[in-house]
Design an enzyme around this catalytic site. Structure first.
Site, PDB file in Angstrom:
ATOM      1  N   TYR A  24      24.433  51.424 -56.043  1.00  0.00           N
ATOM      2  CA  TYR A  24      23.154  51.542 -56.593  1.00  0.00           C
ATOM      3  C   TYR A  24      23.079  51.322 -58.118  1.00  0.00           C
ATOM      4  CZ  TYR A  24      17.970  52.581 -57.167  1.00  0.00           C
ATOM      5  OH  TYR A  24      16.759  52.516 -57.369  1.00  0.00           O
TER       6      TYR A  24
ATOM      7  N   GLY B 230       9.438  42.211 -53.810  1.00  0.00           N
ATOM      8  CA  GLY B 230       9.320  43.757 -53.071  1.00  0.00           C
ATOM      9  C   GLY B 230       8.050  44.147 -53.395  1.00  0.00           C
TER      10      GLY B 230
ATOM     11  N   THR C  56      25.632  51.191 -60.052  1.00  0.00           N
ATOM     12  CA  THR C  56      26.144  49.948 -60.709  1.00  0.00           C
ATOM     13  C   THR C  56      25.379  48.696 -60.686  1.00  0.00           C
ATOM     14  OG1 THR C  56      28.364  50.729 -59.607  1.00  0.00           O
ATOM     15  CG2 THR C  56      28.306  48.359 -60.335  1.00  0.00           C
ATOM     16  N   ALA C  57      24.597  48.561 -59.839  1.00  0.00           N
ATOM     17  CA  ALA C  57      23.751  47.434 -59.570  1.00  0.00           C
ATOM     18  C   ALA C  57      22.596  47.611 -60.813  1.00  0.00           C
ATOM     19  CB  ALA C  57      23.158  47.268 -58.495  1.00  0.00           C
ATOM     20  N   LYS C  58      22.035  48.885 -60.934  1.00  0.00           N
ATOM     21  CA  LYS C  58      21.124  48.896 -61.792  1.00  0.00           C
ATOM     22  C   LYS C  58      21.566  49.225 -63.332  1.00  0.00           C
ATOM     23  CE  LYS C  58      17.419  49.667 -59.113  1.00  0.00           C
ATOM     24  NZ  LYS C  58      16.639  48.383 -58.756  1.00  0.00           N
TER      25      LYS C  58
ATOM     26  N   ARG D 152       4.999  47.084 -50.902  1.00  0.00           N
ATOM     27  CA  ARG D 152       4.617  48.466 -50.749  1.00  0.00           C
ATOM     28  C   ARG D 152       5.200  49.124 -52.324  1.00  0.00           C
ATOM     29  NH1 ARG D 152       9.380  50.023 -46.496  1.00  0.00           N
ATOM     30  NH2 ARG D 152      10.892  50.513 -47.967  1.00  0.00           N
TER      31      ARG D 152
ATOM     32  N   ASP E  34      13.818  36.131 -48.845  1.00  0.00           N
ATOM     33  CA  ASP E  34      14.810  37.303 -49.006  1.00  0.00           C
ATOM     34  C   ASP E  34      15.378  36.913 -50.592  1.00  0.00           C
ATOM     35  OD1 ASP E  34      17.303  38.401 -49.462  1.00  0.00           O
ATOM     36  OD2 ASP E  34      18.094  38.078 -47.442  1.00  0.00           O
TER      37      ASP E  34
ATOM     38  N   SER F 277      17.134  51.943 -63.059  1.00  0.00           N
ATOM     39  CA  SER F 277      16.658  53.199 -62.533  1.00  0.00           C
ATOM     40  C   SER F 277      17.634  54.113 -63.465  1.00  0.00           C
ATOM     41  CB  SER F 277      17.429  53.235 -61.226  1.00  0.00           C
ATOM     42  OG  SER F 277      17.316  54.540 -60.577  1.00  0.00           O
TER      43      SER F 277
END
Ligand code: NAP
Length: 252
Positions: free
Chosen positions: A153, A12, A155-157, A15, A62, A141
């Site tokens: 989000y 990523g 849950t993923a973090k 930017r 990806d 995060s």
């Protein structure tokens, strides 16, 4: 700080936090693979590095695709050298309240953050274990602590925090440290998109956010890049399995 020209991958990296991190690591003397979905989108970040005399390579992949990840890491090893620093920064949001969240919203966010970080770490560790040295930094995060409209989000973090601690335990004996950074509000395209989605002007959104933050301002990508620089350097070798909140206040 070591002056070894160790090779870093920043996912990523086109930017936002990723681009600032890539630039910072290049200033630290690293050769940096700027990896993002579209190779062309990495060009500005690469140019910013080479304009300062650094070394960078644009790589399109990806992170949620096993074949793309394998090919990208192999290409980086051939063109820049064995990658021994990995920053899992690629991210997306698909915010919605639970009753409106689709399975695609869920799968997309899990795919990029969790599967992507797993695939990248699995591919990169082969080079790190061989070198007997490595640094992995995962972007978590403050949303890991819970955030309305972000069941996927957050849950993923939160998952990335467990992933970080387990990799730290498994990889420590190879000289590899694994840590997570959990940023609060950082001004990037991601937070700009959130402001747009809720219909708030960007300046007003930042000013409102800053009022909730103890240091009285929102974060900049460079705030996170500075912490990545420390966690990927020689001097942080005894810090592993940690989640560092970089949010202008405690939030943990
Ligand atoms: P950003 O400006 O949206 O940048 C994210 C980058 O990741 C984009 O260039 C995006 O490419 C790329 N990306 C998305 N999916 C990808 C995939 N499957 N494979 C490769 N690259 C992919 O985000 P940011 O604000 O800099 O955030 C960076 C990281 O910090 C993310 O993990 C985010 O969750 C985390 N974070 C951000 C904040 C914040 O306040 N900004 C706070 C806490 C944590 P495209 O443009 O092509 O989609």
């Amino acid at each position: 700080m070591s002056t070894d020209n160790k090779v870093a991958i920043v996912t990523g990296g086109a930017r936002g936090i990723g681009a600032a991190t890539a630039q910072r690591l290049a200033r630290d003397g690293r050769a940096v693979a700027v990896l993002d979905l579209d190779e062309g989108s990495c060009e500005d970040a690469v140019k910013a590095i080479t304009a300062e005399g650094g070394t960078a390579l644009a790589v399109g992949a990806d992170v949620s695709s096993p074949d793309a990840v394998q090919a990208a890491v192999e290409r980086i090893a051939v063109e820049l050298g064995a990658p021994t620093i990995l920053v899992n920064n690629a991210g997306v949001t698909r915010d919605n309240l639970l009753f409106k969240m689709t399975e695609t919203d869920w799968d997309t966010v899990m795919g990029v953050h969790l599967k992507g970080s797993f695939l990248m770490a699995r591919a990169a560790q082969a080079h790190m274990t061989k070198a007997g040295w490595g640094r992995i930094v995962n972007l978590s995060s403050t949303s890991a602590l819970g955030n309305r409209g972000q069941a996927n989000y957050s849950t993923a973090k939160a998952g990335l925090q467990g992933f970080t601690k387990t990799l730290a335990i498994e990889l420590g004996k190879f000289g590899i440290t694994v840590n997570a950074i959990a940023p609060g509000f950082i001004a990037t395209e991601m937070t700009k998109a959130t402001a747009e989605r809720i219909g708030m002007a960007w300046e007003e959104y930042q000013a409102t956010g800053a009022k909730q933050i103890p240091v009285g301002r929102v974060g900049k990508p460079e705030d996170i890049a500075a912490l990545v620089s420390y966690l990927t350097g020689e001097e942080s070798g005894f810090v592993s399995g940690q989640v560092i909140y970089a949010a202008g206040g405690p939030r943990s």
